[in-house]
Motif scaffolding. Structure first.
Motif, PDB file in Angstrom:
ATOM      1  N   ALA A  18      19.146  -4.154  79.670  1.00 17.90           N
ATOM      2  CA  ALA A  18      20.526  -4.326  80.113  1.00 17.90           C
ATOM      3  C   ALA A  18      21.254  -2.994  80.018  1.00 17.90           C
ATOM      4  CB  ALA A  18      21.227  -5.383  79.265  1.00 17.90           C
ATOM      5  N   ARG A  19      22.275  -2.833  80.838  1.00 19.97           N
ATOM      6  CA  ARG A  19      23.112  -1.648  80.808  1.00 19.97           C
ATOM      7  C   ARG A  19      24.531  -2.114  80.471  1.00 19.97           C
ATOM      8  NH1 ARG A  19      22.724  -0.208  85.800  1.00 19.97           N
ATOM      9  NH2 ARG A  19      20.897   1.143  85.590  1.00 19.97           N
ATOM     10  N   LEU A  20      24.920  -1.942  79.220  1.00 22.90           N
ATOM     11  CA  LEU A  20      26.190  -2.490  78.733  1.00 22.90           C
ATOM     12  C   LEU A  20      27.109  -1.346  78.331  1.00 22.90           C
ATOM     13  CD1 LEU A  20      24.769  -5.444  76.607  1.00 22.90           C
ATOM     14  CD2 LEU A  20      25.380  -5.423  79.040  1.00 22.90           C
ATOM     15  N   ASP A  21      27.656  -0.658  79.335  1.00 23.86           N
ATOM     16  CA  ASP A  21      28.495   0.503  79.055  1.00 23.86           C
ATOM     17  C   ASP A  21      29.738   0.126  78.256  1.00 23.86           C
ATOM     18  OD1 ASP A  21      26.674   1.998  80.506  1.00 23.86           O
ATOM     19  OD2 ASP A  21      27.817   1.868  82.375  1.00 23.86           O
ATOM     20  N   GLY A  22      30.246  -1.089  78.477  1.00 22.14           N
ATOM     21  CA  GLY A  22      31.468  -1.491  77.792  1.00 22.14           C
ATOM     22  C   GLY A  22      31.312  -1.643  76.292  1.00 22.14           C
ATOM     23  N   VAL A  23      30.074  -1.879  75.835  1.00 21.94           N
ATOM     24  CA  VAL A  23      29.847  -2.022  74.395  1.00 21.94           C
ATOM     25  C   VAL A  23      29.993  -0.676  73.692  1.00 21.94           C
ATOM     26  CG1 VAL A  23      28.137  -2.675  72.642  1.00 21.94           C
ATOM     27  CG2 VAL A  23      28.411  -4.057  74.705  1.00 21.94           C
ATOM     28  N   GLY A  24      29.619   0.391  74.391  1.00 20.98           N
ATOM     29  CA  GLY A  24      29.854   1.734  73.862  1.00 20.98           C
ATOM     30  C   GLY A  24      28.940   2.155  72.740  1.00 20.98           C
ATOM     31  N   LEU A  25      27.729   1.588  72.656  1.00 22.93           N
ATOM     32  CA  LEU A  25      26.786   1.962  71.604  1.00 22.93           C
ATOM     33  C   LEU A  25      25.590   2.696  72.210  1.00 22.93           C
ATOM     34  CD1 LEU A  25      26.682  -1.309  69.440  1.00 22.93           C
ATOM     35  CD2 LEU A  25      28.021   0.758  69.032  1.00 22.93           C
ATOM     36  N   THR A  26      25.127   3.706  71.517  1.00 25.30           N
ATOM     37  CA  THR A  26      23.923   4.423  71.932  1.00 25.30           C
ATOM     38  C   THR A  26      22.687   3.671  71.449  1.00 25.30           C
ATOM     39  OG1 THR A  26      23.780   5.715  69.903  1.00 25.30           O
ATOM     40  CG2 THR A  26      25.191   6.593  71.673  1.00 25.30           C
ATOM     41  N   GLU A  63      22.465   3.842  67.776  1.00 27.72           N
ATOM     42  CA  GLU A  63      23.415   2.960  67.088  1.00 27.72           C
ATOM     43  C   GLU A  63      22.959   1.501  67.166  1.00 27.72           C
ATOM     44  OE1 GLU A  63      27.688   5.262  67.508  1.00 27.72           O
ATOM     45  OE2 GLU A  63      26.800   4.357  69.304  1.00 27.72           O
ATOM     46  N   TYR A  64      22.379   1.093  68.297  1.00 26.70           N
ATOM     47  CA  TYR A  64      21.800  -0.252  68.378  1.00 26.70           C
ATOM     48  C   TYR A  64      20.715  -0.436  67.318  1.00 26.70           C
ATOM     49  CZ  TYR A  64      23.929  -1.915  72.770  1.00 26.70           C
ATOM     50  OH  TYR A  64      24.799  -2.374  73.731  1.00 26.70           O
ATOM     51  N   GLN A  65      19.869   0.570  67.150  1.00 24.54           N
ATOM     52  CA  GLN A  65      18.778   0.465  66.179  1.00 24.54           C
ATOM     53  C   GLN A  65      19.286   0.373  64.748  1.00 24.54           C
ATOM     54  OE1 GLN A  65      16.425   3.917  67.158  1.00 24.54           O
ATOM     55  NE2 GLN A  65      15.068   2.746  68.500  1.00 24.54           N
ATOM     56  N   GLN A  66      20.471   0.891  64.482  1.00 24.47           N
ATOM     57  CA  GLN A  66      21.021   0.869  63.129  1.00 24.47           C
ATOM     58  C   GLN A  66      21.634  -0.486  62.765  1.00 24.47           C
ATOM     59  OE1 GLN A  66      23.682   4.191  63.424  1.00 24.47           O
ATOM     60  NE2 GLN A  66      22.101   5.714  62.936  1.00 24.47           N
ATOM     61  N   ILE A  67      21.789  -1.363  63.757  1.00 25.39           N
ATOM     62  CA  ILE A  67      22.344  -2.690  63.487  1.00 25.39           C
ATOM     63  C   ILE A  67      21.297  -3.533  62.763  1.00 25.39           C
ATOM     64  CG2 ILE A  67      23.160  -4.826  64.559  1.00 25.39           C
ATOM     65  CD1 ILE A  67      24.222  -3.052  66.871  1.00 25.39           C
ATOM     66  N   ARG A  68      21.683  -4.086  61.643  1.00 27.97           N
ATOM     67  CA  ARG A  68      20.757  -4.893  60.841  1.00 27.97           C
ATOM     68  C   ARG A  68      21.055  -6.395  60.925  1.00 27.97           C
ATOM     69  NH1 ARG A  68      18.270  -1.363  61.638  1.00 27.97           N
ATOM     70  NH2 ARG A  68      17.578   0.373  60.317  1.00 27.97           N
ATOM     71  N   ARG A  69      22.189  -6.750  61.490  1.00 28.34           N
ATOM     72  CA  ARG A  69      22.553  -8.160  61.587  1.00 28.34           C
ATOM     73  C   ARG A  69      23.629  -8.298  62.666  1.00 28.34           C
ATOM     74  NH1 ARG A  69      21.714 -12.127  57.780  1.00 28.34           N
ATOM     75  NH2 ARG A  69      22.830 -14.080  58.192  1.00 28.34           N
ATOM     76  N   LEU A  74      26.852  -5.965  63.389  1.00 26.62           N
ATOM     77  CA  LEU A  74      27.664  -5.968  64.600  1.00 26.62           C
ATOM     78  C   LEU A  74      28.346  -7.326  64.701  1.00 26.62           C
ATOM     79  CD1 LEU A  74      28.542  -4.649  67.302  1.00 26.62           C
ATOM     80  CD2 LEU A  74      26.545  -5.766  68.343  1.00 26.62           C
ATOM     81  N   TYR A  75      29.665  -7.326  64.743  1.00 25.79           N
ATOM     82  CA  TYR A  75      30.448  -8.549  64.872  1.00 25.79           C
ATOM     83  C   TYR A  75      30.876  -8.707  66.328  1.00 25.79           C
ATOM     84  CZ  TYR A  75      30.562  -8.369  59.785  1.00 25.79           C
ATOM     85  OH  TYR A  75      30.206  -8.321  58.464  1.00 25.79           O
ATOM     86  N   VAL A  76      30.771  -9.910  66.839  1.00 32.11           N
ATOM     87  CA  VAL A  76      31.124 -10.192  68.234  1.00 32.11           C
ATOM     88  C   VAL A  76      32.183 -11.290  68.244  1.00 32.11           C
ATOM     89  CG1 VAL A  76      30.282 -10.834  70.520  1.00 32.11           C
ATOM     90  CG2 VAL A  76      28.766  -9.617  68.920  1.00 32.11           C
ATOM     91  N   ALA A  77      33.381 -10.968  68.745  1.00 32.60           N
ATOM     92  CA  ALA A  77      34.487 -11.924  68.852  1.00 32.60           C
ATOM     93  C   ALA A  77      34.480 -12.517  70.253  1.00 32.60           C
ATOM     94  CB  ALA A  77      35.807 -11.234  68.569  1.00 32.60           C
ATOM     95  N   LEU A 118      19.048  -8.947  75.168  1.00 35.50           N
ATOM     96  CA  LEU A 118      18.038  -8.160  75.875  1.00 35.50           C
ATOM     97  C   LEU A 118      18.155  -6.681  75.516  1.00 35.50           C
ATOM     98  CD1 LEU A 118      15.832  -7.825  78.035  1.00 35.50           C
ATOM     99  CD2 LEU A 118      17.649  -7.828  79.762  1.00 35.50           C
ATOM    100  N   GLU A 119      19.359  -6.154  75.493  1.00 33.34           N
ATOM    101  CA  GLU A 119      19.566  -4.746  75.133  1.00 33.34           C
ATOM    102  C   GLU A 119      19.118  -4.470  73.696  1.00 33.34           C
ATOM    103  OE1 GLU A 119      21.820  -0.904  75.938  1.00 33.34           O
ATOM    104  OE2 GLU A 119      20.254  -2.165  76.785  1.00 33.34           O
ATOM    105  N   LEU A 120      19.509  -5.345  72.783  1.00 32.16           N
ATOM    106  CA  LEU A 120      19.094  -5.178  71.389  1.00 32.16           C
ATOM    107  C   LEU A 120      17.577  -5.267  71.248  1.00 32.16           C
ATOM    108  CD1 LEU A 120      21.851  -7.283  69.619  1.00 32.16           C
ATOM    109  CD2 LEU A 120      21.326  -4.905  69.069  1.00 32.16           C
ATOM    110  N   GLY A 121      16.973  -6.181  72.008  1.00 30.95           N
ATOM    111  CA  GLY A 121      15.528  -6.339  71.928  1.00 30.95           C
ATOM    112  C   GLY A 121      14.768  -5.152  72.475  1.00 30.95           C
ATOM    113  N   ARG A 122      15.228  -4.606  73.584  1.00 30.76           N
ATOM    114  CA  ARG A 122      14.481  -3.524  74.228  1.00 30.76           C
ATOM    115  C   ARG A 122      14.571  -2.205  73.458  1.00 30.76           C
ATOM    116  NH1 ARG A 122      11.025  -2.500  76.161  1.00 30.76           N
ATOM    117  NH2 ARG A 122      11.442  -1.312  78.066  1.00 30.76           N
ATOM    118  N   VAL A 123      15.626  -2.016  72.650  1.00 34.02           N
ATOM    119  CA  VAL A 123      15.654  -0.797  71.825  1.00 34.02           C
ATOM    120  C   VAL A 123      14.825  -0.999  70.556  1.00 34.02           C
ATOM    121  CG1 VAL A 123      17.889  -0.054  72.702  1.00 34.02           C
ATOM    122  CG2 VAL A 123      17.798  -1.398  70.595  1.00 34.02           C
TER     123      VAL A 123
END
Length: 609
Positions: A281-289, A292-298, A346-349, A420-425
């Motif tokens: 996925a290409r999620l420019d609006g999320v603004g994470l590299t 940074e995605y790889q550093q998310i643990r939960r 990463l918190y998602v509202a 999908l983006e989190l999975g592919r990184v």
């Protein structure tokens, strides 16, 4: 909740105010009223009931160049003529409309009564008109500041003064206020839906901000700035939504219209967001590299109602595809339990309107504690979107019906993109990425296929419309679908429905199964199919009718009713299964003669606790 509108300019305010209320009626429809400035002061006309009832009590020929209006969702005081807004002070000089809850209204009412005030309603809002009238400030803006400094709670409010009727003052804390700019006229509303026919430029007030509005323009300042000497006035932004999106057209109601719009809505949500080069996925609006995605643990997903159930669906997807812990929680509970905020989470509202008060308050709590939070909303300029600063826009288009349909579906699609983006990184293979990209691209046509089976779903719904109670059950990825399906049925048909994990039936609820209680089983064709079929046998052994919502090929006679959906990728099946349950709830409610778009006791965009 509650819709408020204001107008000042050279036109007759009444048609604009009433039209604005009509477009905001999904926010509340217990009572409605208008206040308009005339040569003899402020005239108020209001009634319990809908905006259509208000039209009947407004005198023919009534006019005025400035006014305010309100459609109510009751919090304090029953729906009645006396509790309808606008409210006046005893002398009839000041009028207000209010959206929100004043938590210390009882104490204020007692104080005012002790001072000799005669309160004409049971509402919390009326105290504002009294407090404004009792202020010694020289301007309406400072009178409003004085009044609001004494209240606790939330408000979106507009006030007017019979001695200066061309000036309106609006303020917000927790409840949205939008200014609409016109040619020698200004409008104010709690939602852009009231403005789209009249303006293309708007200003969104921030919390603790106040606006003074005349036909010539506006001035904004902070609540703690007497006199408004330190201006916060900023340029307007373009209003993107066209008025056609708010029109019913040839559809019988907005829920049906919005269900039929889902293939196009999903296509908009996907457009430009799928990357075939990396099968991601290409999620420019999320603004994470990627780092940074790889550093998310939960991942923690927060929402209310359907948004919460969408969060559960998303949490399951994220755990499957990214192999990191994920869970969903009601935003209404989150901030009250003194949550531990983890910088690696990463918190998602999640909120359709972007104004849901409980979710917005959770965002504030997260930011105060240093949490990383993104928004997943359907209104790009909403409070949650502005507060988060990054996230995913749903692109569902305006949703008028109280029951969430296309917004829920697009929440599921957007969360699938995030998963999908989190999975592919991480460790999701290129082959699985390709499979899911292709699967997402197929969803619009699959939804079109489901909509094409409407007649068959309607027949099943009519067959079971006499049931007083229903169970909805599912396992793992089917569980949030069952919860959302039960909610849809409850809110628009008033049939009592409960959702359970299928494995939990034998731990108590199975005692309620009988021939008069149907069970809707969410039955995706996945590795749990055999276990779900076993649950069906347990229900049938006790005489319970079973309706299966499935993309699997079932043996003849296994269930008493089947709602079939096209086969989707197993991770995406909850999206298609949910749409089938929307149609089931819709047609059952139609069979019972319910008012689909405005179910009793409910309203859209919940901006109160």
């Amino acid at each position: 909740m509650c819709g408020i509108v204001g107008y000042t300019g050279s036109k007759n305010a009444i048609p604009l105010l009433v039209e604005g209320l009509h477009r905001l009626e999904y926010r509340g429809y217990d009572s409605a009223g208008v206040a308009v400035a005339g040569p003899d002061g402020i005239g108020v006309h209001k009634t319990a009931g809908r905006v259509a009832d208000l039209r009947r009590v407004i005198p023919d020929g009534l006019s005025g160049a400035a006014g305010i209006a309100h459609t109510r969702w009751a919090t304090h005081g029953e729906p009645s003529d006396r509790n309808a807004h606008p409210h006046l002070d005893p002398a009839g000089r000041f009028a207000i409309v209010h959206n929100g809850v004043l938590e210390n209204s009882d104490a204020l009412r007692k104080r005012l009564t002790a001072d000799g005030a005669d309160l004409a309603s049971d509402t919390d809002s009326e105290v504002l008109a009294h407090l404004i009238a009792r202020s010694g400030a020289s301007t309406l803006a400072d009178r409003v500041r004085d009044a609001l400094s004494q209240v606790e709670g939330t408000y979106g409010v507009i006030a007017m003064d019979a001695e200066n009727p061309g000036e309106l003052v609006a303020a917000r804390r927790g409840s949205p206020i939008v200014l609409g700019l016109g040619e020698r006229e200004m409008l104010i509303a709690s939602d852009t839906a009231a403005l789209v026919r009249f303006t293309e430029k708007v200003i969104y007030l921030e919390d603790d901000e106040l606006a003074t509005v005349t036909a010539e323009g506006y001035h904004t300042s902070t609540m703690n700035d007497p006199g408004g000497t330190r201006s916060t006035t900023r340029p307007p932004t373009a209003l993107e939504a066209g008025s056609i999106d708010y029109e019913l057209g040839e559809h019988p109601d907005f829920m049906f219209k919005e269900m039929t719009e889902q293939p196009d809505a999903v296509d908009r949500c996907l457009r430009g967001r799928l990357d075939r080069r990396f099968m991601s996925a290409r999620l420019d609006g999320v603004g994470l590299t990627p780092r940074e995605y790889q550093q998310i643990r939960r991942v923690k997903l927060l929402g209310c109602g359907s948004a919460y159930y969408a969060g559960q669906l998303g949490a399951e997807l994220i755990e499957q595809l990214a192999r990191i812990p994920a869970d969903a929680e009601p935003a209404s509970e989150f901030r009250y339990r003194n949550p531990v905020v983890d910088p690696e989470t990463l918190y998602v509202a999640i909120s359709q309107s972007g104004e849901t008060l409980d979710t917005l308050a959770a965002v504030h709590e997260l930011k105060r504690k240093g949490g990383r939070v993104i928004g997943l909303v359907n209104v790009v300029s909403s409070s949650i979107a502005r507060e988060c600063g990054s996230g995913l826009f749903l692109h569902a288009g305006p949703e008028i019906s109280v029951a969430a349909t296309k917004s829920f579906t697009n929440m599921g699609v957007a969360l699938a993109l995030l998963a999908l983006e989190l999975g592919r990184v991480r460790d999701l293979s290129m082959a699985d990425g390709r499979r899911l990209v292709d699967g997402l691209l197929a969803v619009p046509s699959q939804l079109t296929g489901i909509l094409g089976t409407e007649a068959a779903i309607a027949e099943i719904a009519r067959k079971y419309a006499g049931a007083e109670h229903m169970f909805f059950v599912g396992r793992v990825r089917g569980w949030p679908v069952a919860r959302e399906g039960a909610q849809k049925l409850k809110e628009i048909s008033y049939v009592h429905a409960e959702a359970y994990q299928a494995s939990e039936l034998k731990h108590g609820p199975l005692a309620l199964i009988n021939p008069e209680m149907p069970t809707v089983v969410v039955l995706p064709d996945d590795d749990l199919l055999a276990k779900n079929l076993s649950t069906i046998e347990e229900i049938k052994a006790r005489g319970g009718p079973v309706i299966a919502v499935t993309d699997a090929d079932l043996p003849p006679g296994v269930v008493t009713g089947v709602i079939r959906v096209p086969r989707a990728e197993r991770e995406l099946a909850p999206i298609t299964l949910s749409v089938a349950l929307q149609l089931f709830a819709y047609h059952l409610a139609k069979t019972l003669g319910r008012e689909i778009d405005r179910p009793r006791n409910l309203a859209k965009s919940v901006t109160v606790e």
